[in-house]
Scaffold this motif. Structure first.
Motif, short mmCIF file in Angstrom:
data_model
loop_
_atom_site.label_atom_id
_atom_site.label_comp_id
_atom_site.label_asym_id
_atom_site.label_seq_id
_atom_site.Cartn_x
_atom_site.Cartn_y
_atom_site.Cartn_z
N VAL A 99 1.52 4.29 31.33
CA VAL A 99 1.11 3.28 31.88
C VAL A 99 1.90 2.34 32.71
N TRP A 100 3.06 2.15 32.05
CA TRP A 100 4.07 1.35 32.59
C TRP A 100 4.72 1.73 34.06
N GLN A 101 4.70 3.19 34.12
CA GLN A 101 4.97 3.60 35.25
C GLN A 101 4.11 3.62 36.43
N THR A 102 2.78 3.90 35.96
CA THR A 102 1.75 3.76 37.05
C THR A 102 1.23 2.54 37.28
N PHE A 103 1.25 1.74 36.47
CA PHE A 103 0.99 0.27 36.61
C PHE A 103 1.71 -0.36 38.13
N GLN A 104 3.00 0.05 38.26
CA GLN A 104 3.59 -0.55 39.26
C GLN A 104 2.77 -0.12 40.64
N THR A 105 1.94 1.10 40.68
CA THR A 105 1.49 1.48 41.77
C THR A 105 0.26 0.81 42.34
N LEU A 106 -0.33 -0.22 41.23
CA LEU A 106 -1.36 -1.17 41.74
C LEU A 106 -1.05 -2.35 42.55
N GLN A 107 0.25 -2.56 42.62
CA GLN A 107 0.54 -3.76 43.51
C GLN A 107 1.67 -3.14 44.54
N ILE A 108 1.84 -3.94 45.47
CA ILE A 108 2.68 -3.37 46.71
C ILE A 108 4.32 -3.31 46.38
N SER A 151 -6.42 3.98 41.12
CA SER A 151 -7.25 3.26 40.17
C SER A 151 -7.97 3.89 38.94
N TRP A 152 -8.47 5.01 39.42
CA TRP A 152 -8.96 6.11 38.49
C TRP A 152 -7.88 6.34 37.19
N ILE A 153 -6.50 6.70 37.68
CA ILE A 153 -5.56 6.85 36.73
C ILE A 153 -5.09 6.07 35.98
N ASN A 154 -5.10 4.87 36.24
CA ASN A 154 -4.56 3.68 35.45
C ASN A 154 -5.84 3.16 34.67
N GLY A 155 -7.07 3.23 35.27
CA GLY A 155 -8.29 2.81 34.44
C GLY A 155 -8.69 3.73 33.20
N LEU A 156 -8.18 5.17 33.30
CA LEU A 156 -8.24 6.00 32.35
C LEU A 156 -7.28 6.09 31.19
#
Length: 205
Positions: A62-71, A118-123
């Protein structure tokens, strides 16, 4: 055999404070509770260990993919520096600055992550929430079981028997056995959701 283990009651004292019935009830219920609680405790201990390890793994993803939710500011800086270099070259060569295409990324642009991200982070957030919820419920359940198994030392045999029955009734009314049976199901669901997000991530590469 309770008839040989405990003395016979006095006439009209079969339901008295120290009746043989209460002694037998306490002895038999202690054996049943010991086996049942031992099984519950072992299952909850294994579940807590797995939930802790699984939550740690999911948190890393989650920590790695969360960064892809912002620029990505470093990527924006790279594009802007690249644009400045092209502007300087155009100026040195006598070309107008309009000939240099603008940077596709700017600090003030509106950023919207892709639907896959968004789907990956949501899951994965859902999986982490389920795992932590399972661990929390498991800890609370262990506390209930500890209170249920707390030794009853005070009072007559009848009072102690009633207290034990009161605890058992409440344990059933709170559906503790059902909750313990559902906790592994929650962990399986969390694991399945995590793998679904992992598959989406691999397909997007």
């Amino acid at each position: 055999d309770y008839e040989h283990q405990y003395d016979e009651d006095q006439p009209y004292q079969e339901m008295g404070e120290t009746a043989r019935m209460w002694k037998t009830y306490l002895a038999e219920s202690a054996k049943v509770d010991a086996d049942k609680v031992a099984n519950w405790t072992d299952a909850l201990d294994v579940l807590l260990v797995f939930a802790g390890l699984f939550s740690a793994v999911v948190s890393t993803f989650v920590w790695q993919t969360f960064q892809t939710l912002q620029i990505d500011n470093s990527e924006v800086t790279s594009y802007l520096v690249f644009e400045m270099v092209h502007l300087q070259r155009a100026s040195m060569d006598g070309h107008p600055s309009s000939s240099v295409p603008p940077s596709p990324l700017t600090p003030n642009m509106m950023f919207r992550p892709t639907s896959t991200v968004s789907w990956i982070n949501g899951l994965w957030f859902t999986s982490l929430a389920l795992s932590l919820t399972t661990a929390l419920i498991a800890v609370l359940t262990k506390q209930w079981i500890h209170e249920y198994r707390t030794s009853i030392e005070l009072g007559t045999y009848r009072e102690r028997g009633r207290i034990r029955q009161f605890r058992f009734t409440n344990l059933s009314e709170w559906h503790v056995p059902v909750i313990i049976g559902l906790l592994p199901v929650m962990m399986h669901v969390a694991l399945g959701i995590f793998f679904a997000g992992l598959i989406l991530l691999l397909l997007s590469l």
